[in-house]
Write a protein that holds these residues in place. Structure first.
Motif, PDB file in Angstrom:
ATOM      1  N   LEU A   1       0.836  -1.203   0.000  1.00  0.00           N
ATOM      2  CA  LEU A   1       0.000   0.000   0.000  1.00  0.00           C
ATOM      3  C   LEU A   1       0.870   1.253   0.000  1.00  0.00           C
ATOM      4  O   LEU A   1       0.630   2.187  -0.766  1.00  0.00           O
ATOM      5  CB  LEU A   1      -0.940  -0.008   1.210  1.00  0.00           C
ATOM      6  CG  LEU A   1      -1.861   1.196   1.356  1.00  0.00           C
ATOM      7  CD1 LEU A   1      -2.787   1.346   0.155  1.00  0.00           C
ATOM      8  CD2 LEU A   1      -2.669   1.066   2.647  1.00  0.00           C
ATOM      9  N   ALA A   2       1.897   1.269   0.824  1.00  0.00           N
ATOM     10  CA  ALA A   2       2.794   2.429   0.892  1.00  0.00           C
ATOM     11  C   ALA A   2       3.584   2.596  -0.404  1.00  0.00           C
ATOM     12  O   ALA A   2       3.807   3.720  -0.862  1.00  0.00           O
ATOM     13  CB  ALA A   2       3.750   2.289   2.069  1.00  0.00           C
ATOM     14  N   ASP A   3       3.987   1.478  -1.013  1.00  0.00           N
ATOM     15  CA  ASP A   3       4.826   1.532  -2.217  1.00  0.00           C
ATOM     16  C   ASP A   3       4.062   1.954  -3.462  1.00  0.00           C
ATOM     17  O   ASP A   3       4.547   2.773  -4.231  1.00  0.00           O
ATOM     18  CB  ASP A   3       5.486   0.165  -2.444  1.00  0.00           C
ATOM     19  CG  ASP A   3       6.354   0.155  -3.685  1.00  0.00           C
ATOM     20  OD1 ASP A   3       7.314   0.945  -3.739  1.00  0.00           O
ATOM     21  OD2 ASP A   3       6.049  -0.629  -4.612  1.00  0.00           O
ATOM     22  N   CYS A   4       2.883   1.375  -3.679  1.00  0.00           N
ATOM     23  CA  CYS A   4       2.211   1.637  -4.955  1.00  0.00           C
ATOM     24  C   CYS A   4       0.742   2.017  -4.831  1.00  0.00           C
ATOM     25  O   CYS A   4       0.054   2.149  -5.848  1.00  0.00           O
ATOM     26  CB  CYS A   4       2.390   0.457  -5.908  1.00  0.00           C
ATOM     27  SG  CYS A   4       1.658  -1.086  -5.379  1.00  0.00           S
ATOM     28  N   GLY A   5       0.266   2.188  -3.606  1.00  0.00           N
ATOM     29  CA  GLY A   5      -1.104   2.641  -3.421  1.00  0.00           C
ATOM     30  C   GLY A   5      -2.166   1.604  -3.712  1.00  0.00           C
ATOM     31  O   GLY A   5      -3.318   1.947  -3.956  1.00  0.00           O
ATOM     32  N   VAL A   6      -1.799   0.330  -3.671  1.00  0.00           N
ATOM     33  CA  VAL A   6      -2.754  -0.751  -3.901  1.00  0.00           C
ATOM     34  C   VAL A   6      -3.013  -1.444  -2.567  1.00  0.00           C
ATOM     35  O   VAL A   6      -2.083  -1.912  -1.910  1.00  0.00           O
ATOM     36  CB  VAL A   6      -2.238  -1.764  -4.946  1.00  0.00           C
ATOM     37  CG1 VAL A   6      -3.183  -2.948  -5.075  1.00  0.00           C
ATOM     38  CG2 VAL A   6      -2.050  -1.081  -6.288  1.00  0.00           C
ATOM     39  N   ALA A   7      -4.285  -1.509  -2.190  1.00  0.00           N
ATOM     40  CA  ALA A   7      -4.678  -2.154  -0.936  1.00  0.00           C
ATOM     41  C   ALA A   7      -5.182  -3.564  -1.219  1.00  0.00           C
ATOM     42  O   ALA A   7      -6.102  -3.750  -2.011  1.00  0.00           O
ATOM     43  CB  ALA A   7      -5.763  -1.342  -0.245  1.00  0.00           C
ATOM     44  N   ILE A   8      -4.538  -4.546  -0.603  1.00  0.00           N
ATOM     45  CA  ILE A   8      -5.010  -5.928  -0.651  1.00  0.00           C
ATOM     46  C   ILE A   8      -5.080  -6.415   0.790  1.00  0.00           C
ATOM     47  O   ILE A   8      -4.533  -5.787   1.697  1.00  0.00           O
ATOM     48  CB  ILE A   8      -4.130  -6.822  -1.541  1.00  0.00           C
ATOM     49  CG1 ILE A   8      -2.701  -6.913  -1.021  1.00  0.00           C
ATOM     50  CG2 ILE A   8      -4.120  -6.316  -2.971  1.00  0.00           C
ATOM     51  CD1 ILE A   8      -1.831  -7.855  -1.832  1.00  0.00           C
TER      52      ILE A   8
ATOM     53  N   PRO B   1       8.733  -3.168  -6.570  1.00  0.00           N
ATOM     54  CA  PRO B   1       9.835  -4.077  -6.232  1.00  0.00           C
ATOM     55  C   PRO B   1       9.441  -5.128  -5.204  1.00  0.00           C
ATOM     56  O   PRO B   1      10.116  -6.141  -5.073  1.00  0.00           O
ATOM     57  CB  PRO B   1      10.923  -3.144  -5.682  1.00  0.00           C
ATOM     58  CG  PRO B   1      10.204  -1.902  -5.281  1.00  0.00           C
ATOM     59  CD  PRO B   1       8.994  -1.792  -6.158  1.00  0.00           C
ATOM     60  N   LEU B   2       8.334  -4.947  -4.515  1.00  0.00           N
ATOM     61  CA  LEU B   2       7.879  -5.923  -3.517  1.00  0.00           C
ATOM     62  C   LEU B   2       7.420  -7.223  -4.146  1.00  0.00           C
ATOM     63  O   LEU B   2       7.293  -8.236  -3.466  1.00  0.00           O
ATOM     64  CB  LEU B   2       6.737  -5.341  -2.680  1.00  0.00           C
ATOM     65  CG  LEU B   2       7.117  -4.165  -1.790  1.00  0.00           C
ATOM     66  CD1 LEU B   2       5.888  -3.539  -1.181  1.00  0.00           C
ATOM     67  CD2 LEU B   2       8.077  -4.618  -0.717  1.00  0.00           C
TER      68      LEU B   2
END
Length: 90
Positions: free
Chosen positions: A42-49, A86-87
């Protein structure tokens, strides 16, 4: 579309969605802490899973749940962002 693109993202599911709006994916090759990993994504690319521990107290530490209840464009955008993160490179 989500299941088709999972390999591109670096994820897989052993249980393809069948009547649900989510995919249950193994991230054990990337982490053993799905909560911290989801927070970092979420912090890296703004995608919440969702971390798997919310649904499975035994194996959830290595699982995540990806919802595809949004529009096709929103899901495609989220996957594009994940591909660039990169995660997701083990």
């Amino acid at each position: 579309m989500l299941v088709r693109r999972l390999p591109e993202v670096g994820l897989r599911t052993d249980a393809p969605p069948d009547g649900a709006f989510y995919a249950w994916c193994d991230v054990g090759h990337l982490t053993d802490d799905s909560v911290a990993w989801c927070q970092a994504l979420l912090a890296d690319c703004g995608v919440a899973i969702t971390p798997g521990v919310d649904f499975d107290t035994v194996e959830g530490h290595r699982m995540v749940r990806l919802s595809f209840a949004g529009s096709t464009a929103e899901v495609e955008e989220a996957l594009d962002r994940m591909v660039a993160s990169p995660l997701l490179r083990g």
